[in-house]
Design an enzyme around this catalytic site. Structure first.
Site, PDB file in Angstrom:
ATOM      1  N   GLY B 222       0.827  -1.205   0.000  1.00 15.74           N
ATOM      2  CA  GLY B 222       0.000   0.000   0.000  1.00 15.74           C
ATOM      3  C   GLY B 222       0.861   1.254   0.000  1.00 15.74           C
ATOM      4  N   SER B 223       0.398   2.236   0.755  1.00 19.73           N
ATOM      5  CA  SER B 223       1.039   3.550   0.688  1.00 19.73           C
ATOM      6  C   SER B 223       2.459   3.576   1.236  1.00 19.73           C
ATOM      7  CB  SER B 223       0.205   4.573   1.450  1.00 19.73           C
ATOM      8  OG  SER B 223      -1.098   4.572   0.924  1.00 19.73           O
TER       9      SER B 223
END
Lengths: 464, 510
Positions: B222-223
């Site tokens: 993810g981020s």
């Protein structure tokens, strides 16, 4: 002839003192190993060491004294070698007893006592091995009867798939072990009489002298008998042993390698057929090719033995420091795995050398024996010993498929131990005869070499 | 008859030579193979019969052998207080098998290691059973405790997650926690029925307590992967920390109709925002665009510089490679082979989705490299090997894996951005008073639909290091399952931030 007369002038020394010294070394091996087992497992010398060591010493000294009196010229190496092997075997069985909580070592000591008694008895009853030639056919029939015994319902018992034991009350007994000795005598007696017919008749095909068709009778019969053992008793090892024994003796008697070719063809033919027909032969071969395919099932015993050997490495884990009980039947067929694990490659080599020495001394007795019968018996016993050691040790170390035979003098098992002590007695008798100074007639310078060659024929009728 | 008897002698000699050669082969040449065969229970069983060395954290044993009265002489004991906490690292010793450090350092612990030869010889001469050597781990007991208890308390009894903390300058692993865990004592018991029952129960547990998630579970990062994207963009010279970067309410990468949005973070909506804002608010549109601008080739090179697509940990077996795709497999129906990532796919990798997958250990390595002025160190768990008498035989020397995964300048700029993210942005739960902390959250979608649309809860990540100016610790927190938390509550900052903070504090308080 110059060399011949020089040989005639040579008199073997008795060397009984050397034998005694070697026996002391053998006792150190046996009793030392027993003490080491106690130290390794319990951290203390076994409490019965004095009693045990005393008994072992008594047996060995009794055997030595018997040899001194009744076979003074006998080979001095054989007895110490087997005393060392038997002592080591006892210590290892004691080791396995401690691991498995059984009491086989004391039973084995009883069997050893019986073995030594029979050893001494054989030496006394048999002042000349040529006496045995009288029993050529009797011992042959007895051997066959003994081999058939386990097939009789109620008497024979099947253990691990092989029907080679008979049970008499609390005792179980493997008649094949005794049959082994009797067959050697039978073959030797038969071959001494018929060797000329077997040797001289026949024709040459390519480079090999092939025997006559009608002379193939005995070898075919032996082939059938060993196949019969394989089929009816499912005993791979014994059938191989008997057939190999007969081949070797036939070859030695006739001096014709052609017999080996015929025999080998018969053997491989029979083996190939047996492999196709019998599942137990197939499974043995499958296990041999890849024991790890079913490491927890059919291959378990061999895999555990191989792990044991590897775990021992060069010098072993030390007595009491391994796990020999992991190998099923480690006290009988697989006792070498226990030795390999706890005493290492070094000890396995030593054991192999001791076995090699037994074979070598037996063949030496055959070489110097002055009569054909003695030569054949000694060669036969040497061959039995060598083949048995090769088949069983080759089996447990995965050189050849496993067949199931006892390791002479080491394995737990009464019949085998007793039979082997008798074998040694016969070998000592033959070597005693061979090494004994010739009686006066042999010193006769006028004797010509032809006479020597026919000596057997000359002497034999006197004994018949 | 003597001639054939001589022939028989020679034949017998060959029989015996064959036996000797064969037994030499088995006991000498093949013995190592047999002795290391995992099916060989004998070797493991023997290891119970002598005193195995200790595994130590600091000066406290986390695995030791105690005298036992049953069929074996020694029982392997994992002290109660830390058994579950340290289990993913120590592993366990069971008849016939061992895992973790127990396995990788088996030679030292049993005393078979060549370095212990002299000790073994002395033991032999003194008539004592040889003792194994000790293994001192790099773990920091306080950090490990903070990590394990943080996971346990945050995720609840049904949660699953992992924490890895690394000392950036050396690569020492300070904490490696995996939750749920197990009690290795249950598996090390000499009661083989109980041991196998315990193993079967653990093996059948669908939460996989035996799995060391720190190095064996890889998920969409993810981020947190935006660190790699940002690093690639800065390294490429396209942007600097002070520059404005492209953003937008949504972004439609070339060649697709699929929009990438910002989950309602309105600060990302302007077409141009500052790099710091983009990082603070984790703007998907920005990093997707950056990835497309940099291109798949440079993205992959940057990821691999941080250790993706390779393994690095030598002290524990089983590290799973983290993945930045080198290409996309084309189905046989469409011609077969592989092709380069499309720009649409590259855009998704820029925000840690598509085929990008990472283990917690890998994300800790990325963070540690940034904290260490761009220098990536090999992570290691074995600090020292000692004799049974605590004499040091070997101390592990830190090893550089990549001299400059990013340049020192890039690392400095990234640190600025990450500090801002803690100070003003999504990573604020990791802030520690009077310490400059750098950090980044990650919340990775699982499947297409979002929490709000009734989809599966996301994976939550958090990476951070502190003190930002001279980092002593870099942490990666991964939360795989937190079923006791509401779906929309599962976000890197909320769940992972406090755990990372506790681990950093535990290290910095020393």
């Amino acid at each position: 002839m110059a060399t011949n007369s020089a040989l005639m002038g040579f008199v073997h020394r008795r060397r009984r003192g050397a034998e005694l010294f070697l026996l002391v070394l053998a006792l150190i091996v046996g009793i030392g190993a027993y003490a080491a087992v106690g130290l390794g497992v319990d951290g203390e010398v076994p409490t019965n060491l004095i009693g045990y060591g005393g008994w072992l010493t008594l047996l060995v000294v009794a055997a030595h004294i018997a040899v001194r009196i009744v076979a003074p010229y006998a080979d001095p190496v054989l007895l110490p070698v087997v005393a060392a092997l038997n002592g080591l075997g006892l210590a290892i069985i004691h080791r396995i007893d401690l691991a498995k909580d059984t009491g086989l070592a004391s039973q084995q000591l009883t069997w050893m006592t019986l073995g030594v008694v029979l050893f001494v008895g054989t030496l006394i009853v048999l002042p000349d091995h040529r006496l045995l030639a009288r029993f050529t056919y009797t011992s042959g029939l007895t051997a066959i009867a003994l081999l058939i015994l386990p097939m009789i319902p109620g008497l024979g018992t099947q253990i691990n798939g092989a029907r080679i034991w008979i049970a008499l009350g609390p005792f179980s007994f493997q008649p094949g072990e005794i049959a082994k000795v009797l067959l050697v005598i039978t073959f030797a007696g038969y071959l001494v009489v018929h060797r000329d017919a077997l040797a001289l008749a026949g024709r040459r095909v390519v480079f090999v002298d092939l025997p006559r068709g009608r002379d193939l009778g005995p070898i075919l019969m032996m082939w059938v008998v060993s196949l019969g053992i394989l089929v009816l008793q499912r005993d791979l090892g014994s059938s191989l042993l008997f057939f190999g024994l007969f081949l070797v003796m036939l070859y030695v008697a006739t001096e014709r390698p052609g017999w080996l070719v015929v025999g080998a063809l018969l053997f491989f033919g029979g083996a190939a057929v047996a492999f196709r027909i019998f599942s137990h032969v197939q499974s043995r071969v499958d296990i041999w090719l890849d024991p790890f395919a079913d490491a927890d099932g059919s291959g378990y015993q061999l895999v555990q033995a191989l792990y044991g050997f590897a775990w021992g490495g060069l010098v072993g884990r030390g007595l009491g420091e391994g796990m020999p009980q992991r190998v099923p039947y480690v006290e009988s067929d697989f006792i070498l795995a226990a030795i390999g694990e706890e005493l290492g490659l070094t000890a396995v080599m030593a054991v192999l050398l001791l076995y090699g020495l037994v074979v070598e001394r037996a063949l030496r007795a055959a070489l110097i024996s002055r009569d054909g019968f003695g030569k054949l018996v000694a060669t036969g016993l040497a061959a039995v010993f060598a083949l048995q050691v090769f088949v069983v040790i080759g089996g447990v170390t995965r050189l050849i498929p496993l067949t199931g035979l006892t390791t002479p003098f080491l394995s737990y098992g009464g019949s085998s131990l007793v039979a082997n002590w008798v074998i040694i007695a016969i070998l000592l008798r033959i070597s005693d005869q061979a090494r004994r100074p010739l009686p006066d007639l042999a010193a006769d310078e006028a004797e010509d070499p032809d006479d020597q060659a026919t000596q057997v024929v000359k002497v034999m009728p006197e004994w018949r | 008859m003597n001639k054939p008897i001589r022939a028989v002698s020679i034949f017998c000699m060959f029989l015996f030579l064959a036996l000797m050669a064969n037994v030499t082969y088995v006991q000498f040449w093949k013995s190592d193979d047999y002795n290391t065969d995992p099916r060989n229970a004998r070797v493991a069983e023997a290891s119970y019969s002598r005193e195995r060395g200790q595994i130590l954290v600091g000066d406290q044993p986390v695995a030791e052998s105690k005298k036992s009265d049953d069929r074996y002489k020694y029982l392997r004991v994992y002290p109660e207080s830390g058994a579950r906490m340290f289990a993913p690292v120590t592993g366990y010793l069971q008849l016939g098998s061992q895992t973790g450090i127990e396995r990788s350092q088996n030679a030292v612990l049993t005393g078979e290691d060549p370095q212990l030869f002299v000790t073994r010889l002395v033991d032999l001469l003194k008539g004592e059973t040889a003792q194994g050597g000790n293994v001192v781990l790099t773990l920091d007991a306080a950090a490990q405790k903070a990590a394990f208890e943080g996971l346990r308390d945050t995720l609840g009894p049904r949660g699953e997650g992992s924490v890895v903390a690394i000392q950036p300058k050396t690569g020492r692993v300070l904490a490696m926690a995996s939750y749920p865990s197990y009690d290795p004592n249950e598996l090390a018991t000499h009661d083989s029925a109980k041991a196998s029952e315990a193993y079967q129960a653990l093996d059948a547990d669908e939460r996989e307590p035996l799995l060391n998630r720190a190095l064996r579970t890889r998920l969409f990062p993810g981020s947190t992967f935006k660190l790699v994207t940002a690093a690639a963009a800065i390294e490429d010279g396209k942007y600097h920390a002070g520059d404005d970067v492209p953003a937008g309410a949504s972004y439609q990468p070339p060649g697709t109709t699929h929009d990438i949005g910002n989950d309602g973070r309105s600060r990302c909506s302007p077409e141009k925002i500052s790099f710091a804002t983009a990082m603070e608010w984790s703007c998907n549109t920005t990093f997707a665009r950056l990835a497309v601008e940099v291109g798949p080739e440079k993205m992959r090179e940057q990821a691999e510089a941080f250790g993706f697509n390779s393994t690095s940990l030598l002290d524990l077996q089983g590290q799973v490679q983290s993945v930045y795709p080198t290409g996309v497999d084309v189905p046989d129906g469409e011609g077969g082979g592989t092709r380069e990532l499309s720009l649409a796919e590259t855009a998704q990798t820029g925000i840690g989705q598509n085929a990008v997958q990472s283990t917690p250990l890998q994300m800790a390595m990325v963070t540690a490299a940034i904290a260490n002025q761009g220098k990536l160190m090999r992570p290691y768990l074995v600090e020292k090997v000692q004799t049974a008498g605590f004499n040091v035989l070997r101390t592990t020397e830190p090893e550089t894996l990549n001299e400059s995964a990013v340049s020192a300048a890039t690392a400095g700029e990234l640190t600025q951005l990450l500090e801002a993210t803690v100070d003003n942005g999504t990573a604020s739960p990791a802030a520690i008073p009077n310490v400059r902390v750098a950090g980044k959250t990650g919340t990775a979608q699982r499947g297409d639909s979002l929490c709000s649309a009734g989809g599966k809860p996301p994976y939550a990540w958090f990476v951070s290091f502190a003190p930002a100016e001279d980092a002593e610790v870099a942490v990666a927190v991964m939360i795989e399952e937190a079923p006791d938390r509401a779906c929309n509550e599962i976000a890197g900052g909320q769940l992972g931030g406090p755990i990372a903070k506790a681990v950093m504090e535990a290290v910095l308080e020393k």
